[in-house]
Motif scaffolding. Structure first.
Motif, PDB file in Angstrom:
ATOM      1  N   ARG A 170     -35.974  39.903 -23.717  1.00  0.00           N
ATOM      2  CA  ARG A 170     -35.954  40.228 -22.392  1.00  0.00           C
ATOM      3  C   ARG A 170     -37.334  41.087 -22.149  1.00  0.00           C
ATOM      4  O   ARG A 170     -38.143  41.460 -22.857  1.00  0.00           O
ATOM      5  N   THR A 171     -37.528  41.457 -20.832  1.00  0.00           N
ATOM      6  CA  THR A 171     -38.996  42.433 -20.482  1.00  0.00           C
ATOM      7  C   THR A 171     -38.378  43.672 -20.725  1.00  0.00           C
ATOM      8  O   THR A 171     -37.432  44.047 -19.805  1.00  0.00           O
ATOM      9  N   VAL A 172     -38.874  44.454 -21.548  1.00  0.00           N
ATOM     10  CA  VAL A 172     -38.253  45.889 -21.757  1.00  0.00           C
ATOM     11  C   VAL A 172     -39.427  46.811 -21.880  1.00  0.00           C
ATOM     12  O   VAL A 172     -40.472  46.514 -22.520  1.00  0.00           O
ATOM     13  N   LEU A 173     -39.133  48.078 -21.384  1.00  0.00           N
ATOM     14  CA  LEU A 173     -39.980  49.005 -21.395  1.00  0.00           C
ATOM     15  C   LEU A 173     -39.293  50.432 -22.258  1.00  0.00           C
ATOM     16  O   LEU A 173     -38.247  50.837 -21.751  1.00  0.00           O
ATOM     17  N   ILE A 174     -39.892  50.725 -23.313  1.00  0.00           N
ATOM     18  CA  ILE A 174     -39.269  51.766 -24.185  1.00  0.00           C
ATOM     19  C   ILE A 174     -40.026  53.023 -23.984  1.00  0.00           C
ATOM     20  O   ILE A 174     -41.202  52.817 -24.512  1.00  0.00           O
ATOM     21  N   VAL A 175     -39.782  53.746 -23.371  1.00  0.00           N
ATOM     22  CA  VAL A 175     -40.362  55.233 -23.240  1.00  0.00           C
ATOM     23  C   VAL A 175     -40.189  56.055 -24.375  1.00  0.00           C
ATOM     24  O   VAL A 175     -39.070  56.448 -25.006  1.00  0.00           O
TER      25      VAL A 175
END
Length: 230
Positions: A170-175
């Motif tokens: 999946r397209t994921v952004l983790i801050v």
């Protein structure tokens, strides 16, 4: 599995918070956005989620339908684990897919706990339930805002690795503000400072999640820590 193929981008500035920058998220990959507290990471995430930020932003946001998992599990205390996991469907006026809910509860290691209330769960179990709820949304873009920061080291590793496996493709952004987490979980690592964004090479070798004690991961962790301290 749904993968965001459209351009996913934040381009612009929030004067007084962060300088002009461009953040592009690569389809099907996990981007870790690393930076110190207060630098504007969560504001960028909220811009992608189309949520209020409380800041003046000048620029453009191009995104896709997303699911968001925050620092707090955000479970409704009067709902069971199963009801919390299927909550999104209920809020949209649909009937939750019971078989899907059961599969996701099992996938995050909560099999047999589906009828428990959040107060009957440990902190790690509540985060697992929140992860299952995020997966149940089946969105092409998944945004994670430091969701493991309140956990102890062992649980942080275990649940972080679990999330990376379940979100693979999946397209994921983790801050995150943790260099070790960025080194373990990122296909791409973007470092945010008051001066803007810059990329840092992800450790070579296998795809995330990477072993926490792999030499390349430890080297990347040290380099990223140095950048945050500079």
């Amino acid at each position: 599995m749904r993968v965001a193929r459209a351009v996913i981008r934040v381009a612009g500035e929030a004067p007084g918070l962060f300088a002009p920058l461009v953040l592009d998220l690569a389809p099907g990959l996990t981007t870790c956005l690393l930076g110190a507290s207060g630098v504007g990471k969560s504001t960028l995430l909220r811009l992608l989620a189309r949520l209020p930020t409380g800041v003046a932003f000048r620029g453009t946001v191009v995104t896709a339908p997303c699911a968001l998992m925050g620092q707090d599990a955000g479970l409704f205390p009067w709902l069971t684990v199963a009801q919390n996991v299927g909550l999104g469907a209920r809020l949209r006026g649909a009937r939750p897919d019971g078989a899907q809910v059961a599969r996701l509860i099992a996938a995050v290691g909560l099999d047999g706990l589906d009828r428990r209330l959040p107060a009957q769960l440990s902190g790690g179990q509540r985060q697992r339930a929140a992860l299952a709820r995020t997966l149940a949304e089946d969105r092409p873009l998944v945004l994670l805002d430091e969701p493991f920061s309140a956990l102890d080291t062992r649980l942080r590793l275990q649940i972080g690795d679990m999330a990376a496996r379940l979100l693979w493709g999946r397209t994921v952004l983790i801050v995150t503000h943790d260099p070790a987490e960025a080194a373990r979980l990122g296909d791409r690592i973007a470092v945010m400072t008051p001066a803007g964004l810059s990329d840092h090479p992800a450790p070579p070798g296998p795809a995330p999640p990477r072993d926490h004690d792999a030499p390349a991961v430890l080297a990347a962790q040290a380099a990223l820590t140095g950048r945050l301290l500079a």
